[in-house]
Design an enzyme around this catalytic site. Sequence first.
Site, mmCIF file in Angstrom:
data_model
loop_
_atom_site.group_PDB
_atom_site.id
_atom_site.type_symbol
_atom_site.label_atom_id
_atom_site.label_comp_id
_atom_site.label_asym_id
_atom_site.label_seq_id
_atom_site.Cartn_x
_atom_site.Cartn_y
_atom_site.Cartn_z
ATOM 1 N N LYS A 14 65.066 10.616 78.222
ATOM 2 C CA LYS A 14 66.121 10.794 79.256
ATOM 3 C C LYS A 14 66.752 10.626 79.024
ATOM 4 O O LYS A 14 67.985 10.790 80.263
ATOM 5 C CB LYS A 14 64.744 8.670 79.607
ATOM 6 C CG LYS A 14 63.362 9.126 80.445
ATOM 7 C CD LYS A 14 62.943 7.905 80.828
ATOM 8 C CE LYS A 14 62.779 6.869 80.351
ATOM 9 N NZ LYS A 14 61.638 6.890 78.561
ATOM 10 N N ARG A 89 59.398 2.115 86.568
ATOM 11 C CA ARG A 89 58.285 2.129 85.171
ATOM 12 C C ARG A 89 57.300 0.600 85.383
ATOM 13 O O ARG A 89 56.620 0.888 85.360
ATOM 14 C CB ARG A 89 58.628 0.938 84.415
ATOM 15 C CG ARG A 89 59.612 1.860 83.150
ATOM 16 C CD ARG A 89 60.083 0.490 81.722
ATOM 17 N NE ARG A 89 60.391 0.997 80.851
ATOM 18 C CZ ARG A 89 61.214 1.524 80.413
ATOM 19 N NH1 ARG A 89 62.567 2.506 81.102
ATOM 20 N NH2 ARG A 89 61.462 1.939 79.263
ATOM 21 N N ARG A 128 65.093 7.309 65.680
ATOM 22 C CA ARG A 128 66.370 6.482 66.807
ATOM 23 C C ARG A 128 66.388 4.924 65.875
ATOM 24 O O ARG A 128 67.802 4.646 65.685
ATOM 25 C CB ARG A 128 65.961 6.057 67.957
ATOM 26 C CG ARG A 128 66.830 6.067 68.910
ATOM 27 C CD ARG A 128 66.936 6.279 70.047
ATOM 28 N NE ARG A 128 65.439 5.367 70.574
ATOM 29 C CZ ARG A 128 65.471 5.212 71.717
ATOM 30 N NH1 ARG A 128 65.938 6.128 72.467
ATOM 31 N NH2 ARG A 128 64.655 3.947 72.046
ATOM 32 N N ARG A 134 67.805 -0.102 66.973
ATOM 33 C CA ARG A 134 67.337 -0.450 68.000
ATOM 34 C C ARG A 134 66.386 -1.424 67.778
ATOM 35 O O ARG A 134 65.305 -1.410 67.029
ATOM 36 C CB ARG A 134 67.254 0.291 68.735
ATOM 37 C CG ARG A 134 67.887 0.054 70.326
ATOM 38 C CD ARG A 134 67.589 1.741 71.511
ATOM 39 N NE ARG A 134 66.256 0.848 72.073
ATOM 40 C CZ ARG A 134 65.860 1.393 73.226
ATOM 41 N NH1 ARG A 134 66.978 2.849 74.382
ATOM 42 N NH2 ARG A 134 65.122 0.797 73.835
ATOM 43 N N ARG A 145 54.741 -0.672 74.111
ATOM 44 C CA ARG A 145 55.812 0.142 74.884
ATOM 45 C C ARG A 145 55.015 1.051 75.211
ATOM 46 O O ARG A 145 54.738 1.592 75.938
ATOM 47 C CB ARG A 145 57.118 0.703 74.228
ATOM 48 C CG ARG A 145 57.968 -0.424 74.094
ATOM 49 C CD ARG A 145 58.864 -0.587 73.084
ATOM 50 N NE ARG A 145 59.936 0.930 73.461
ATOM 51 C CZ ARG A 145 60.557 0.988 72.377
ATOM 52 N NH1 ARG A 145 60.805 0.902 71.291
ATOM 53 N NH2 ARG A 145 61.755 2.557 73.069
HETATM 54 P P1 ATP Z 1 63.828 6.392 76.600
HETATM 55 O O1 ATP Z 1 64.554 6.525 74.865
HETATM 56 O O2 ATP Z 1 63.277 8.146 77.189
HETATM 57 O O3 ATP Z 1 65.462 6.490 77.069
HETATM 58 P P2 ATP Z 1 62.969 4.022 76.410
HETATM 59 O O4 ATP Z 1 61.843 2.829 76.834
HETATM 60 O O5 ATP Z 1 63.367 3.473 74.681
HETATM 61 O O6 ATP Z 1 63.584 5.214 76.650
HETATM 62 P P3 ATP Z 1 64.875 2.218 77.809
HETATM 63 O O7 ATP Z 1 64.500 3.106 79.293
HETATM 64 O O8 ATP Z 1 66.310 1.821 76.951
HETATM 65 O O9 ATP Z 1 63.990 2.832 76.595
HETATM 66 O O10 ATP Z 1 64.628 0.677 77.773
HETATM 67 C C1 ATP Z 1 64.122 -0.411 76.442
HETATM 68 C C2 ATP Z 1 63.508 -1.680 77.360
HETATM 69 O O11 ATP Z 1 64.263 -2.233 78.876
HETATM 70 C C3 ATP Z 1 62.084 -1.493 77.956
HETATM 71 O O12 ATP Z 1 60.941 -1.601 77.246
HETATM 72 C C4 ATP Z 1 61.602 -2.631 78.316
HETATM 73 O O13 ATP Z 1 61.567 -3.930 78.070
HETATM 74 C C5 ATP Z 1 63.321 -3.114 79.645
HETATM 75 N N1 ATP Z 1 63.362 -2.128 81.066
HETATM 76 C C6 ATP Z 1 63.861 -0.599 80.898
HETATM 77 N N2 ATP Z 1 64.273 -0.584 82.048
HETATM 78 C C7 ATP Z 1 63.156 -1.285 82.988
HETATM 79 C C8 ATP Z 1 62.463 -1.397 84.252
HETATM 80 N N3 ATP Z 1 62.736 -0.637 85.083
HETATM 81 N N4 ATP Z 1 61.398 -2.597 84.065
HETATM 82 C C9 ATP Z 1 60.860 -3.760 82.986
HETATM 83 N N5 ATP Z 1 61.365 -3.618 81.855
HETATM 84 C C10 ATP Z 1 62.679 -2.656 81.451
HETATM 85 MG MG MG Z 2 67.116 5.808 77.476
#
Ligand code: ATP
Ligand code: MG
Length: 190
Positions: A14, A89, A128, A134, A145
Amino acid sequence: MLNIVIFGAPGSGKGTQSEKIVAKYGINHISTGDVLRAEIKGGTELGKIAKGYIDQGQLIPDELIIDILAKTLDSFQESKGVIFDGFPRTIPQAEALKKVLAERGQEVSIMLDLDVPEEELMTRLIKRGQESGRADDNEETIKKRLVVYHNQTAPLIDWYKQDGKYQHIKGFGLLEDIFAEICEAVDKVK
Ligand code: ATP
Ligand code: MG
């Protein structure tokens, strides 16, 4: 106004595709994950709360994240539109987004679902984690997750189908091919 929801499991790309979309279409970018990580880094009250959830692979409560979203939206001036990355989400978040946009006379233009096989997601996230350090990109948290994604986030696929905004995107292969498929879909709604 071009309002794009970029959707997909953790590690679906994303953030990567959002940057390319921002560069091409000149819209604003909201990544809720980036906002939360900045709050954690800044040691704010919100950051402390967020860290507890993120380290467990859980979602931050809807009220907190919806509040962040509304504040960030209001900070954009003379915007041509927004890409929503990592939000919504949950179904309540999607409903809140619809309402917040409607209050501003807008709506979601398209929802792009970056579809990536699970084994590929695991490989990308573990890599990553090794490169960026991270905290939530370790095998145990990644598995949590993915469960959260399936239970709480994936139901949005049907929600956006019913809303008439859903667009499937093949999310693995060459970055440029993925981006080309995205542009083709976005150009139709722009
Ligand atoms: P990507 O790698 O596709 O960018 P990702 O799931 O690895 O996606 P982030 O979108 O950066 O990473 O989100 C990291 C964490 O932040 C999530 O696991 C969650 O705990 C929290 N978070 C982010 N957005 C939301 C949301 N809209 N609602 C609730 N928690 C969120
Ligand atoms: Mg992201």
